[in-house]
Design an enzyme around this catalytic site. Structure first.
Site, PDB file in Angstrom:
ATOM      1  N   THR A 147       0.802  -1.123  -0.009  1.00  0.00           N
ATOM      2  CA  THR A 147       0.024   0.183  -0.130  1.00  0.00           C
ATOM      3  C   THR A 147       0.857   1.327  -0.051  1.00  0.00           C
ATOM      4  O   THR A 147       2.164   1.449   0.503  1.00  0.00           O
ATOM      5  CB  THR A 147      -0.942   0.036   1.133  1.00  0.00           C
ATOM      6  OG1 THR A 147      -1.512   1.360   1.523  1.00  0.00           O
ATOM      7  CG2 THR A 147      -0.161  -0.546   2.609  1.00  0.00           C
ATOM      8  N   ASP A 148       0.383   2.346  -0.515  1.00  0.00           N
ATOM      9  CA  ASP A 148       1.063   3.733  -0.380  1.00  0.00           C
ATOM     10  C   ASP A 148       1.115   3.974   1.103  1.00  0.00           C
ATOM     11  O   ASP A 148       1.798   5.281   1.408  1.00  0.00           O
ATOM     12  CB  ASP A 148       0.312   4.726  -1.451  1.00  0.00           C
ATOM     13  CG  ASP A 148      -1.079   5.117  -0.930  1.00  0.00           C
ATOM     14  OD1 ASP A 148      -1.820   4.253  -0.051  1.00  0.00           O
ATOM     15  OD2 ASP A 148      -1.570   5.926  -1.486  1.00  0.00           O
ATOM     16  N   GLU A 149       0.268   3.587   1.884  1.00  0.00           N
ATOM     17  CA  GLU A 149       0.218   4.128   3.346  1.00  0.00           C
ATOM     18  C   GLU A 149       1.615   4.017   4.022  1.00  0.00           C
ATOM     19  O   GLU A 149       1.914   4.540   5.223  1.00  0.00           O
ATOM     20  CB  GLU A 149      -0.875   3.409   4.157  1.00  0.00           C
ATOM     21  CG  GLU A 149      -2.255   3.732   3.101  1.00  0.00           C
ATOM     22  CD  GLU A 149      -3.571   3.493   4.325  1.00  0.00           C
ATOM     23  OE1 GLU A 149      -3.190   3.371   5.354  1.00  0.00           O
ATOM     24  OE2 GLU A 149      -4.327   3.122   3.688  1.00  0.00           O
ATOM     25  N   TYR A 152      -1.566  -0.555  10.994  1.00  0.00           N
ATOM     26  CA  TYR A 152      -1.800  -0.964   9.623  1.00  0.00           C
ATOM     27  C   TYR A 152      -0.553  -0.982   8.741  1.00  0.00           C
ATOM     28  O   TYR A 152       0.101  -1.894   8.270  1.00  0.00           O
ATOM     29  CB  TYR A 152      -3.084  -0.822   9.087  1.00  0.00           C
ATOM     30  CG  TYR A 152      -3.304  -1.254   7.511  1.00  0.00           C
ATOM     31  CD1 TYR A 152      -2.926  -2.358   7.078  1.00  0.00           C
ATOM     32  CD2 TYR A 152      -3.340  -0.219   6.496  1.00  0.00           C
ATOM     33  CE1 TYR A 152      -3.299  -2.832   5.606  1.00  0.00           C
ATOM     34  CE2 TYR A 152      -3.276  -0.225   5.239  1.00  0.00           C
ATOM     35  CZ  TYR A 152      -3.345  -1.632   4.773  1.00  0.00           C
ATOM     36  OH  TYR A 152      -3.363  -2.061   3.421  1.00  0.00           O
ATOM     37  N   LYS A 187       2.467  -3.308   7.188  1.00  0.00           N
ATOM     38  CA  LYS A 187       2.829  -3.515   5.729  1.00  0.00           C
ATOM     39  C   LYS A 187       4.214  -3.062   5.379  1.00  0.00           C
ATOM     40  O   LYS A 187       5.082  -3.795   4.547  1.00  0.00           O
ATOM     41  CB  LYS A 187       1.764  -2.738   4.850  1.00  0.00           C
ATOM     42  CG  LYS A 187       0.164  -3.120   5.026  1.00  0.00           C
ATOM     43  CD  LYS A 187       0.004  -4.483   4.089  1.00  0.00           C
ATOM     44  CE  LYS A 187       0.055  -4.541   2.745  1.00  0.00           C
ATOM     45  NZ  LYS A 187      -0.172  -6.071   2.374  1.00  0.00           N
TER      46      LYS A 187
HETATM   47  N1  NAD Z   1      -8.103  -2.197  -0.379  1.00  0.00           N
HETATM   48  C1  NAD Z   1      -7.169  -1.142  -0.769  1.00  0.00           C
HETATM   49  O1  NAD Z   1      -7.676  -0.110  -1.039  1.00  0.00           O
HETATM   50  C2  NAD Z   1      -5.726  -1.468  -0.891  1.00  0.00           C
HETATM   51  C3  NAD Z   1      -4.898  -0.658  -1.268  1.00  0.00           C
HETATM   52  C4  NAD Z   1      -3.363  -0.892  -1.433  1.00  0.00           C
HETATM   53  C5  NAD Z   1      -3.084  -1.918  -0.952  1.00  0.00           C
HETATM   54  N2  NAD Z   1      -3.991  -3.000  -0.569  1.00  0.00           N
HETATM   55  C6  NAD Z   1      -3.440  -4.193  -0.038  1.00  0.00           C
HETATM   56  O2  NAD Z   1      -3.958  -5.214  -0.931  1.00  0.00           O
HETATM   57  C7  NAD Z   1      -4.220  -6.302  -0.324  1.00  0.00           C
HETATM   58  C8  NAD Z   1      -5.491  -6.989  -0.642  1.00  0.00           C
HETATM   59  O3  NAD Z   1      -6.333  -5.817   0.180  1.00  0.00           O
HETATM   60  P1  NAD Z   1      -7.993  -6.104  -0.018  1.00  0.00           P
HETATM   61  O4  NAD Z   1      -8.423  -4.570   0.300  1.00  0.00           O
HETATM   62  O5  NAD Z   1      -8.460  -7.025  -1.030  1.00  0.00           O
HETATM   63  O6  NAD Z   1      -7.969  -6.662   1.570  1.00  0.00           O
HETATM   64  P2  NAD Z   1      -9.475  -7.590   2.152  1.00  0.00           P
HETATM   65  O7  NAD Z   1      -9.465  -7.133   3.602  1.00  0.00           O
HETATM   66  O8  NAD Z   1     -10.771  -7.314   1.538  1.00  0.00           O
HETATM   67  O9  NAD Z   1      -9.198  -9.154   1.806  1.00  0.00           O
HETATM   68  C9  NAD Z   1      -8.016  -9.752   2.475  1.00  0.00           C
HETATM   69  C10 NAD Z   1      -8.175 -11.342   2.337  1.00  0.00           C
HETATM   70  O10 NAD Z   1      -7.296 -11.901   2.987  1.00  0.00           O
HETATM   71  C11 NAD Z   1      -7.682 -12.973   3.756  1.00  0.00           C
HETATM   72  N3  NAD Z   1      -6.917 -13.269   5.023  1.00  0.00           N
HETATM   73  C12 NAD Z   1      -6.706 -12.422   6.224  1.00  0.00           C
HETATM   74  N4  NAD Z   1      -5.812 -13.199   7.106  1.00  0.00           N
HETATM   75  C13 NAD Z   1      -5.394 -14.165   6.299  1.00  0.00           C
HETATM   76  C14 NAD Z   1      -4.606 -15.134   6.671  1.00  0.00           C
HETATM   77  N5  NAD Z   1      -3.838 -15.127   8.103  1.00  0.00           N
HETATM   78  N6  NAD Z   1      -4.274 -16.365   6.166  1.00  0.00           N
HETATM   79  C15 NAD Z   1      -5.025 -16.232   4.981  1.00  0.00           C
HETATM   80  N7  NAD Z   1      -5.798 -15.355   4.176  1.00  0.00           N
HETATM   81  C16 NAD Z   1      -6.325 -14.518   4.940  1.00  0.00           C
HETATM   82  C17 NAD Z   1      -9.095 -12.565   4.110  1.00  0.00           C
HETATM   83  O11 NAD Z   1     -10.025 -13.844   4.367  1.00  0.00           O
HETATM   84  C18 NAD Z   1      -9.622 -11.614   2.998  1.00  0.00           C
HETATM   85  O12 NAD Z   1     -10.167 -12.720   1.906  1.00  0.00           O
HETATM   86  C19 NAD Z   1      -3.725  -6.256   1.035  1.00  0.00           C
HETATM   87  O13 NAD Z   1      -2.481  -6.834   1.269  1.00  0.00           O
HETATM   88  C20 NAD Z   1      -3.609  -4.765   1.306  1.00  0.00           C
HETATM   89  O14 NAD Z   1      -2.629  -4.263   2.361  1.00  0.00           O
HETATM   90  C21 NAD Z   1      -5.108  -2.804  -0.433  1.00  0.00           C
END
Ligand code: NAD
Length: 334
Positions: A135-137, A160, A164
């Site tokens: 993430t950009d965070e 968080y 990350k």
């Molecule tokens: N949503 C955003 O805006 C955003 C932006 C930049 C980066 N990200 C990154 O992208 C990735 C996905 O984000 P998202 O929004 O889809 O998240 P989300 O919370 O919607 O999904 C996370 C998934 O991971 C699974 N999970 C959680 N803990 C787990 C574990 N211990 N073992 C196996 N599975 C597990 C959950 O069941 C879920 O299906 C993350 O790494 C997040 O940091 C998200």
């Protein structure tokens, strides 16, 4: 572009979450010769309903389990002869990380370590790709001007983003220490279909149509850059195939908006789609106590991926937001 890996089974983690469940159908349609194993713990954030379109595909397998589980991950590498990893699995909600950070440390740091370590041991000298989704965070907060680039310093401010950032450093260390073929992509805020109800945009839509107050933190002036989730997926695919080992890539949509503007835009779309007899939905906007340590602004300079990988986002913010509203109205059966 043709896949350059000699063996074709990729372990996707967290594929039942928001971004992963958008990524899997897209990736399978573009890379039908690749097998995907989706390892997801199905926490509150995971939903297999979001993967209905691929559940019967012969090159897709779902495994319920924890990325922190060493024996399970070892078994999957051996059983499926894994030759690539894309790590989406994470605890992803900043507010939850403020209230209960422990699981963030476990999943985001220890889980990433467990995947890296199993990949290192199983792959030995093989040059398979490990793509870490971040993430950009991790870069902290900007003031009114300036942009994050791949050269910006890491300055995470929430549990968080600190978790990350830690996982990004572990990934980096596996490149520098063991020469592993890793890449990390750091993306701005995603929006689009299949996002969990807890997040900002679904919360605005749900509160508006249910006649509830639409909660906006502080004065609503915190700015984020927004990228349509399907554009994030094309960026990940491109980086997975063509990114250089050891590099990081920033992905962003060049859509900077503050939270109040987002809420207002959504209310305008709803006013037009399902007019409310009581007047505009924007009357329901309501300011609530600010998030602790709330970062003021994130913004991304994505010129490295534009230039090196010829990636660019396709969706305009207004059309992406309308598609998102349509998806939630259907979900909420309106
Ligand atoms: N949503 C955003 O805006 C955003 C932006 C930049 C980066 N990200 C990154 O992208 C990735 C996905 O984000 P998202 O929004 O889809 O998240 P989300 O919370 O919607 O999904 C996370 C998934 O991971 C699974 N999970 C959680 N803990 C787990 C574990 N211990 N073992 C196996 N599975 C597990 C959950 O069941 C879920 O299906 C993350 O790494 C997040 O940091 C998200």
């Amino acid at each position: 572009m043709a896949n350059h890996h000699s063996n074709n089974t990729i372990l996707i983690t967290g594929g039942a979450g928001f971004i992963g469940s958008n990524f899997i159908p897209f990736f399978l349609s573009k890379n039908p010769e690749i097998n995907l194993i989706n390892l997801d713990l199905l926490t509150y954030a995971g939903d297999l309903e979001n993967l209905n379109e691929v559940k019967k595909a012969s090159n897709y397998t779902f495994i319920k389990g924890d990325i922190c589980d060493n024996l399970l991950v070892k078994h999957l590498f051996e059983e499926y002869n894994i030759s690539g990893v894309i790590n989406f699995a994470a605890e992803s909600h900043v507010d939850n990380s403020i209230n209960s950070p422990r699981q963030f440390i476990k999943t985001n740091i220890e889980g990433t370590f467990n995947l890296l370590e199993n990949a290192r041991i199983f792959w030995k000298t093989k040059n398979y790709r490990f793509h870490h989704i971040s993430t950009d965070e991790v870069y902290g907060s900007l003031s009114e001007d300036g942009f994050f680039t791949e050269k910006s310093n890491y300055q995470p401010n929430s549990p968080y983003s600190a978790s990350k950032a830690s996982s990004d450093f572990l990934v980096r260390s596996y490149y520098h220490t063991y020469g592993m073929n890793v890449v990390t992509s750091n993306c701005s805020n995603n929006y689009g279909p299949k996002q969990h109800d807890e997040k900002l945009i679904p919360t605005i839509i749900r509160s508006a149509i249910n006649g509830f107050k639409i909660p906006i933190y502080g004065n609503g002036k915190n700015v984020r850059d927004w990228l349509f989730v399907k554009d994030h997926c094309t960026g990940i695919e491109s980086i997975y195939h063509k990114g250089k080992a050891g590099e990081t890539y920033l992905l962003g949509g060049n859509n900077e908006y503050d939270n109040l503007t987002i809420a207002t835009k959504i209310c305008e779309i709803l006013d037009y789609k399902i007019p409310n007899k009581k007047g505009s939905y924007s009357n329901q906007i309501h300011f609530v106590e600010d998030r602790l340590g709330h970062d003021f602004r994130y913004a991304i300079d994505a010129s490295k991926v534009f230039k090196e990988l010829s990636w660019k986002p396709n969706e305009s913010f207004d059309s992406g937001l309308e598609k998102t509203v349509d998806w939630y109205l259907k979900k909420y059966q309106l």
